[in-house]
Design a protein around this motif. Structure first.
Motif: not given
Ligand code: AMP
Length: 425
Positions: A115, A117, A122-124, A127, A259, A281-284, A306-308, A311
């Motif tokens: 993505r 972003e 915590g954002r790549w 990922f 979401r 957020a670890l999981v959504g 989905a789990l990051g 992170r």
């Protein structure tokens, strides 16, 4: 030498051998825990037709609108690096008619997502996610079990996290609620940020994702979807909560949790960790009963999360990896060319029989080779010099307790085997 092309693209990174141990331990654990719950692994391509994501995730989402890596390939086809994997998994499920014969299908995946972003901690832009999907049932117990799977996996990694749940209704009750929301938003349009003004008309639910400070007082007062559910959705939500209680799982009701993806219905959940900072957020996850039909398939209810992984790994202590770090059972130190050939020969035989061996191509003095053996945390060093070659007996040293003795090659192998057995117990 020409120009040094030694930079990754922004938001991309290398995962180096010293940190990979933590990744492997998480991936390995995920495979074991997911298998206990009956999930089987699926691997789908990282690149798919753009339309797959545009249709399933929704044109109005940030992902589709701003973040996708989309380009035309050599056949002038619009293709996209997957920004998430649920659409791909459901595509694979339909393409391979896994729904044939009815029944429930449980799948999991591990892999990179892309993505474009804004860069922040915590954002790549590349990922990794571990995700699971259950297709073919709308039973609320399946929602609770999905949540349980994610939580048990995190628990097994020693991670404490909180579960947030909401219901976002369905195609029957959501439109009415959306009308109500739009009416409320229109009252405050001039005070809202540009994104929220646009969302108010296009996809009002998304205003709950707004982080702009000046919008918050208005967002706080908006009606909650959970108060406007139809009878079926309300019952589904309440049964799901009972299932969680029965499983001893604590949750917090989060009425503003909607979401980011369009295809969610009913259950929406997140698992967050206070230790992660702003990107907590670890999981959504959630339910997406209409997705199969959006992709041209039969009606197949489904849900997933989905789990990051990036992170998750940030939360793992460094030393968790020590048991995973590679180290040689035997380091072969040699003096001179004939001894080098002998070292290779011994190592080749031992490696074929399952032992981790190492020798230095750049070998200097014996002292420098011993230094390297220590650095690699080798368990034993075998010394091969002219004398040893002649006698075909070698001295072996345990780096754990500095014990040193002589062995023949067959004694060496029996010794290493006994050591390996001892470790396996
Ligand atoms: P989503 O697919 O947006 O629901 O995200 C699910 C999980 O993936 C999030 O809770 C994060 O842990 C992780 N994630 C999403 N986007 C990123 C990103 N750009 N960098 C790292 N992790 C991410």
């Amino acid at each position: 030498m020409g120009e040094l092309l030694a930079n990754t693209l922004p938001g991309m990174r290398d995962l180096l051998p010293e940190e990979i141990a933590r990744w492997q331990s998480a991936e390995d654990r995920a495979r074991r825990i997911f298998a206990r719950y009956g999930f089987l692994e699926i691997r789908t391509p990282v690149i798919e037709a753009t339309e797959l994501f545009a249709r399933s995730i929704g044109a109005e989402t940030d992902i589709v609108g701003k973040e996708m890596y989309t380009f035309r390939d050599q056949s002038d086809r619009s293709v996209t690096l997957r920004p998430e994997a649920t659409a791909s998994v459901v595509r694979a499920y339909l393409q391979n008619t896994m729904y044939r014969g009815g029944g429930v299908t449980k799948l999991y995946y591990i892999g990179p997502m892309f993505r474009h972003e804004k860069k922040q901690k915590g954002r790549w832009r590349q990922f990794y996610q571990i995700g699971a999907e259950t297709l073919g049932t709308d039973h609320p117990a399946a929602d609770a079990e999905m949540i349980e799977t994610a939580l048990r996996f995190l628990e097994s990694m020693g991670i404490k996290a909180e579960l947030l749940i909401n219901s976002v209704g369905c195609a029957d009750c959501r439109p009415q609620y959306m009308d109500l929301l739009r009416q409320e938003l229109r009252k405050h349009l001039p005070a809202l940020c540009e994104d929220c003004r646009r969302r108010a008309e296009t996809n009002s639910l998304r205003v709950f994702d707004c982080k702009v400070e000046s919008c918050q007082p208005y967002i706080q007062k908006l009606p909650f979807i959970a108060d406007h559910l139809c009878g079926d959705c309300a019952e589904h939500f309440s049964s799901m909560k009972s299932c969680l209680q029965e499983a001893g799982i604590a949750y917090e009701f989060a009425p503003r949790l909607v979401r980011g993806l369009d295809y969610y219905v009913r259950t929406a959940f997140e698992i967050v960790s206070g230790e992660l900072g702003s990107q907590n957020a670890l999981v959504g996850g959630g339910r997406y009963d209409g997705l199969s039909e959006v992709l041209g398939g039969p009606r197949v209810p489904g849900l997933g999360f989905a789990l990051g992984l990036d992170r998750l790994v940030m939360l793992l202590p460094e030393d968790q990896s020590s048991g995973w770090q590679w180290k040689p059972e035997l380091f072969l130190a040699y003096m001179g060319e004939p001894a080098f050939r002998k070292a290779q020969d011994i190592a080749r035989g031992l490696r074929q029989r399952g032992h981790a061996c190492y020798y230095d191509f750049l070998a200097g003095s014996l002292k420098s080779q011993l230094r390297l053996a220590n650095k690699l945390r080798a368990e034993h060093v075998l010394i091969i010099g002219k004398d040893e070659l002649e006698r075909d007996r070698y001295s072996i040293k345990s780096l754990k307790d500095s014990r040193q003795w002589e062995v023949t090659l067959s004694e060496l192998e029996s010794y290493l085997q006994a050591q390996a057995k001892g470790r396996a117990v």
